[in-house]
Scaffold this motif. Structure first.
Motif, PDB file in Angstrom:
ATOM      1  N   TRP A  35       0.764  -1.344  -0.096  1.00  0.00           N
ATOM      2  CA  TRP A  35       0.031  -0.139   0.020  1.00  0.00           C
ATOM      3  C   TRP A  35       1.009   1.236   0.056  1.00  0.00           C
ATOM      4  N   SER A  40      -3.564   5.310  -1.079  1.00  0.00           N
ATOM      5  CA  SER A  40      -4.446   5.960  -0.149  1.00  0.00           C
ATOM      6  C   SER A  40      -5.194   7.273  -0.804  1.00  0.00           C
ATOM      7  N   ILE A  83      -0.954   0.004   6.454  1.00  0.00           N
ATOM      8  CA  ILE A  83      -1.690   1.375   6.033  1.00  0.00           C
ATOM      9  C   ILE A  83      -1.583   2.172   7.034  1.00  0.00           C
ATOM     10  N   THR A  85      -3.393   5.034   8.386  1.00  0.00           N
ATOM     11  CA  THR A  85      -4.863   5.478   8.209  1.00  0.00           C
ATOM     12  C   THR A  85      -4.855   6.857   8.502  1.00  0.00           C
ATOM     13  N   LEU A  88      -4.705   8.138   5.083  1.00  0.00           N
ATOM     14  CA  LEU A  88      -6.002   7.937   4.247  1.00  0.00           C
ATOM     15  C   LEU A  88      -6.937   9.058   4.834  1.00  0.00           C
TER      16      LEU A  88
END
Length: 127
Positions: A35, A40, A83, A85, A88
């Protein structure tokens, strides 16, 4: 005021946000899938576009005569990929702001809708 939480489900598939078919010959490719910030960004952009096309938006603006106040809440990572977050979530806020269809707010007390999400694994392997 509407106090509603919109749940966002993000499905991670081979380093992107859509389902990808992989064959047994793709073993080396599977090891290289990670990722990225670009993932994202593109995921957040698509999520915002999909979300704003939902019936909740038209219902809200028709009922209240104004655009909704939204905030991004938590995003839980329940997949095997690391990831960030927070990144994102920042992209989600950025695309919500750019949409000018909503007002982005920082506090739950002023939000009509709170976006929460969960990231899950989904990779279809064909062998």
């Amino acid at each position: 005021m509407f106090k509603t939480a919109l749940l966002i489900s993000i499905i991670i598939a081979g380093g992107g946000f859509s389902v990808r078919d992989l064959t047994a010959d793709d073993g080396a490719a599977l090891e290289d899938l990670h990722w990225t910030y670009d993932d994202s960004k593109s995921t957040a952009e698509q999520m915002v576009a999909d979300c704003l096309r939902g019936p909740w938006y038209t219902d809200f603006t028709t009922t209240t005569g104004r655009k909704p106040a939204v905030m991004t809440g938590y995003i839980r990572n329940r997949c095997s990929e690391h990831i960030e977050t927070d990144i994102l979530r920042q992209y989600l806020e950025e695309f919500l702001l750019e949409s000018v269809a909503v007002t982005v707010v920082a506090g739950e007390d002023t939000a009509d809708f709170i976006f929460h999400g969960q990231i899950s694994d989904l990779v279809k392997v064909i062998g």
